[in-house]
Write an enzyme that holds these catalytic residues in place. Structure first.
Site, PDB file in Angstrom:
ATOM      1  N   LYS A 181     -19.379  -9.790 -12.191  1.00  0.00           N
ATOM      2  CA  LYS A 181     -19.194  -9.003 -10.812  1.00  0.00           C
ATOM      3  C   LYS A 181     -20.336  -8.087 -10.874  1.00  0.00           C
ATOM      4  O   LYS A 181     -21.370  -7.817  -9.900  1.00  0.00           O
ATOM      5  CB  LYS A 181     -17.777  -8.416 -10.846  1.00  0.00           C
ATOM      6  N   ASP A 225       0.790  -1.192   0.027  1.00  0.00           N
ATOM      7  CA  ASP A 225       0.111   0.075   0.094  1.00  0.00           C
ATOM      8  C   ASP A 225       0.934   0.931   0.072  1.00  0.00           C
ATOM      9  O   ASP A 225       2.019   1.100   0.614  1.00  0.00           O
ATOM     10  CB  ASP A 225      -0.903  -0.034   1.208  1.00  0.00           C
ATOM     11  N   THR A 244     -12.990  -4.413  -8.679  1.00  0.00           N
ATOM     12  CA  THR A 244     -14.154  -4.277  -9.380  1.00  0.00           C
ATOM     13  C   THR A 244     -13.916  -3.123 -10.635  1.00  0.00           C
ATOM     14  O   THR A 244     -13.856  -1.880 -10.254  1.00  0.00           O
ATOM     15  CB  THR A 244     -15.431  -3.903  -8.669  1.00  0.00           C
ATOM     16  N   CYS A 286     -20.283  -0.715  -2.774  1.00  0.00           N
ATOM     17  CA  CYS A 286     -20.262  -1.552  -3.723  1.00  0.00           C
ATOM     18  C   CYS A 286     -21.575  -1.230  -4.794  1.00  0.00           C
ATOM     19  O   CYS A 286     -21.517  -0.800  -5.833  1.00  0.00           O
ATOM     20  CB  CYS A 286     -20.196  -2.954  -3.372  1.00  0.00           C
ATOM     21  N   PHE A 314     -32.043 -11.457   0.470  1.00  0.00           N
ATOM     22  CA  PHE A 314     -31.894 -10.010  -0.144  1.00  0.00           C
ATOM     23  C   PHE A 314     -33.486  -9.552  -0.235  1.00  0.00           C
ATOM     24  O   PHE A 314     -33.578  -8.883  -1.476  1.00  0.00           O
ATOM     25  CB  PHE A 314     -31.058  -9.941  -1.331  1.00  0.00           C
ATOM     26  N   ALA A 337     -36.996  -5.751   3.250  1.00  0.00           N
ATOM     27  CA  ALA A 337     -37.399  -4.445   2.937  1.00  0.00           C
ATOM     28  C   ALA A 337     -36.863  -3.404   4.096  1.00  0.00           C
ATOM     29  O   ALA A 337     -36.673  -3.806   5.021  1.00  0.00           O
ATOM     30  CB  ALA A 337     -38.879  -4.120   3.019  1.00  0.00           C
ATOM     31  N   GLU A 388     -14.093 -10.317  -6.728  1.00  0.00           N
ATOM     32  CA  GLU A 388     -14.285 -10.761  -5.741  1.00  0.00           C
ATOM     33  C   GLU A 388     -15.636 -10.672  -5.349  1.00  0.00           C
ATOM     34  O   GLU A 388     -16.414  -9.609  -5.671  1.00  0.00           O
ATOM     35  CB  GLU A 388     -13.204 -10.168  -4.714  1.00  0.00           C
TER      36      GLU A 388
HETATM   37  C1  UGA Z   1     -21.956  -6.477  -1.788  1.00  0.00           C
HETATM   38  C2  UGA Z   1     -21.929  -7.934  -2.054  1.00  0.00           C
HETATM   39  O1  UGA Z   1     -23.148  -8.511  -1.435  1.00  0.00           O
HETATM   40  C3  UGA Z   1     -21.076  -8.846  -2.209  1.00  0.00           C
HETATM   41  O2  UGA Z   1     -21.166 -10.063  -3.001  1.00  0.00           O
HETATM   42  C4  UGA Z   1     -19.835  -8.059  -3.209  1.00  0.00           C
HETATM   43  O3  UGA Z   1     -18.667  -8.718  -2.994  1.00  0.00           O
HETATM   44  C5  UGA Z   1     -19.626  -6.489  -2.609  1.00  0.00           C
HETATM   45  O4  UGA Z   1     -20.879  -5.890  -2.419  1.00  0.00           O
HETATM   46  C6  UGA Z   1     -18.667  -5.951  -3.322  1.00  0.00           C
HETATM   47  O5  UGA Z   1     -18.843  -5.631  -4.393  1.00  0.00           O
HETATM   48  O6  UGA Z   1     -17.354  -5.836  -3.093  1.00  0.00           O
HETATM   49  P1  UGA Z   1     -21.609  -5.478   0.632  1.00  0.00           P
HETATM   50  O7  UGA Z   1     -21.534  -4.168   0.004  1.00  0.00           O
HETATM   51  O8  UGA Z   1     -20.341  -5.791   1.749  1.00  0.00           O
HETATM   52  O9  UGA Z   1     -21.656  -6.669  -0.282  1.00  0.00           O
HETATM   53  O10 UGA Z   1     -23.008  -5.730   1.471  1.00  0.00           O
HETATM   54  P2  UGA Z   1     -24.427  -6.393   1.350  1.00  0.00           P
HETATM   55  O11 UGA Z   1     -24.292  -7.576   2.457  1.00  0.00           O
HETATM   56  O12 UGA Z   1     -24.456  -6.781   0.101  1.00  0.00           O
HETATM   57  O13 UGA Z   1     -25.380  -5.157   1.913  1.00  0.00           O
HETATM   58  C7  UGA Z   1     -25.535  -4.078   0.911  1.00  0.00           C
HETATM   59  C8  UGA Z   1     -26.701  -3.235   1.546  1.00  0.00           C
HETATM   60  O14 UGA Z   1     -27.755  -3.902   0.945  1.00  0.00           O
HETATM   61  C9  UGA Z   1     -26.645  -2.896   2.727  1.00  0.00           C
HETATM   62  O15 UGA Z   1     -26.965  -1.607   2.979  1.00  0.00           O
HETATM   63  C10 UGA Z   1     -27.749  -3.756   3.275  1.00  0.00           C
HETATM   64  O16 UGA Z   1     -28.304  -3.031   4.610  1.00  0.00           O
HETATM   65  C11 UGA Z   1     -28.829  -3.620   2.235  1.00  0.00           C
HETATM   66  N1  UGA Z   1     -29.663  -4.783   1.975  1.00  0.00           N
HETATM   67  C12 UGA Z   1     -29.103  -6.166   1.969  1.00  0.00           C
HETATM   68  C13 UGA Z   1     -31.003  -4.520   2.291  1.00  0.00           C
HETATM   69  O17 UGA Z   1     -31.397  -3.452   2.339  1.00  0.00           O
HETATM   70  N2  UGA Z   1     -31.882  -5.713   2.124  1.00  0.00           N
HETATM   71  C14 UGA Z   1     -31.416  -6.967   2.340  1.00  0.00           C
HETATM   72  O18 UGA Z   1     -32.354  -7.756   2.127  1.00  0.00           O
HETATM   73  C15 UGA Z   1     -30.058  -7.084   1.937  1.00  0.00           C
END
Ligand code: UGA
Length: 427
Positions: A204, A30, A121, A260, A249, A252, A151
């Protein structure tokens, strides 16, 4: 294998720790000297459960080290993984300056055969551009192979996700690279999806766009449920039983955030438009998400018509539980809207910190609701819905409105304690 990982953020550090654990020799690079010093002191600058322990364990064994010397690290390792950030610029285009700078470093350092693996990404077409640019900058084509290996880990469960992937995507034009990648992830029992460079990049974006679509779909359904006095949780449960839909997912809430989904939806939209494809669905997914907070603030205003004299508490600042990351968090969107209404906003998060001129952060759950007219639950941290002393919350608050932005509280229980409960698609 000797692996150099350029970029020590969530993806770089987790990949480094896991590859070291799988038996490789890993050097994480880094440019931020303070970050590298912190990591060499055995501390991890981000909150990610289990990561610090894994890094310490492998650093002690001598299989994981950190450096700022990028050229030396490139020359000493055969496998070079790129895990630098690709944020959005203010004009919403992707800022590839970190990737460009790695390409420059590679062009200036490659002195023997390298396998360059892109984890970051990057917009579709970037790996092909990287390939061309390296050659244009004078790197002999027989001195490198380029692989796109996106990833799929989630913040908060990053190590578990990396150790148990649903699939590993390998984008390459050289079939031999598939074996190399399999050797790298030896020990992980999973499905390999092999495609070309553009295909891997698009998988991705498709994956994140599909997940975001599920969320916006259920959030739009929540608005319809509200209108017909139906509980969205029942709808989600019923939908989830159909294996063609699946239960995940479909919670609501007041919208998705993080580093991401918002970024990747924007980038995929730009990519489509750049090829004259109109992304109707992607636009709609973003529109629902962008207006979700406003929709529920309007509901709050039905109970508190004049928000300018109100004091509001936010529980949760991180974009989701299990992380200290506040990038694109719905908490920030809420805070900005509430500030426009001239509300006083205060709040609490067990891990995340939010520095904002219109926000007062408190370090106690119950203190954070003192004299508040309403409480908005933004992030579903366990301590906000397990073993909460609701009597104490009620006594400390001035008003009685709870807006449950993640639908984790039981409306019946909230009513019993005398709260006016507003959920997302339930009340
Ligand atoms: C997301 C993807 O899930 C990963 O597979 C991916 O690798 C990553 O982006 C990335 O591109 O690096 P992440 O951003 O860590 O992962 O978080 P998530 O768990 O996917 O949640 C994203 C958002 O969706 C959060 O704000 C969460 O609260 C919201 N969410 C999730 C909802 O509002 N409802 C749901 O049912 C699920």
């Amino acid at each position: 294998m000797n692996v150099c990982i350029i970029g020590s953020g969530y993806v770089g550090l987790t990949t480094g720790a896991v590859l070291a654990q799988l038996g490789h020799h890993v050097t994480c690079v880094d440019l931020d000297q303070n970050k590298v010093k912190t990591l060499n002191d055995g501390k991890v600058p981000i909150y990610e459960p289990g990561l610090e322990e894994l890094i310490q364990e492998n650093a002690k064994k001598g299989t994981l080290s950190f450096t700022t010397e990028v050229q030396k690290a490139i020359q000493q390792n055969e496998i070079i993984m790129i895990a630098v950030g690709t944020p959005l610029r203010p004009d919403q285009t992707t800022d590839l300056s970190y990737v460009e700078s790695v390409i420059e470093d590679l062009a200036n350092s490659i002195n023997s055969y390298k396998i360059i693996i892109t984890k970051s990404t990057v917009p579709v077409g970037t790996n092909e551009w990287m390939n061309r640019t390296l050659i244009q900058k004078g790197v002999r084509p027989d001195l490198f192979d380029l692989v796109s290996n996106p990833e799929f880990l989630k913040e908060g469960t990053a190590i578990k996700d990396m150790l148990n992937p649903d699939k590993i995507v390998v984008g390459t034009t050289n079939e031999k690279m598939v074996d190399t990648v399999k050797q790298l992830y030896k020990g992980l029992d999973t499905l390999y999806i092999v495609t070309n460079l553009n295909g891997a990049e698009l998988i991705k974006y498709a994956s994140n766009a599909f997940l975001a679509t599920k969320i916006s779909f259920i959030n739009e359904l929540a608005r319809i449920s509200d209108a017909f006095d139906v509980d969205i949780k029942t709808i989600s449960k019923a939908l989830g039983t159909d294996p063609r839909i699946g239960p995940h997912f479909l919670n609501a809430g007041i919208g998705y955030g993080g580093s991401c989904f918002p970024k990747d939806l924007t980038t995929l939209t730009f990519s489509a438009i750049s090829k004259q494809v109109v992304p109707y669905l992607l636009h709609a997914v973003q529109k629902v998400n962008d207006t979700q907070v406003d929709y529920y603030l309007e509901k709050l205003q039905d109970s508190i018509p004049d928000l300018s004299t109100a004091r509001i508490a936010l529980w949760g600042l991180a974009f989701k539980p299990g992380t200290d990351d506040t990038r694109h968090s719905p908490a920030i969107r809420l805070l900005e809207r509430l500030s426009e209404h001239k509300c006083e906003v205060q709040g609490y998060d067990p891990v995340a910190v939010l520095n904002h001129p219109s926000f007062r952060q408190l370090d106690d759950l119950y203190e954070s609701v003192k004299n508040c007219d309403a409480l908005i639950l933004v992030t579903e941290w366990e301590e906000f819905h397990q073993n909460v002393d609701w009597n104490k919350v009620k006594q400390n608050m001035k008003g009685s409105v709870i807006l449950d932005g993640r639908n984790v509280l039981d409306p019946e229980v909230a009513h019993q304690y005398g709260f006016q409960y507003l959920g997302v698609g339930r009340h």
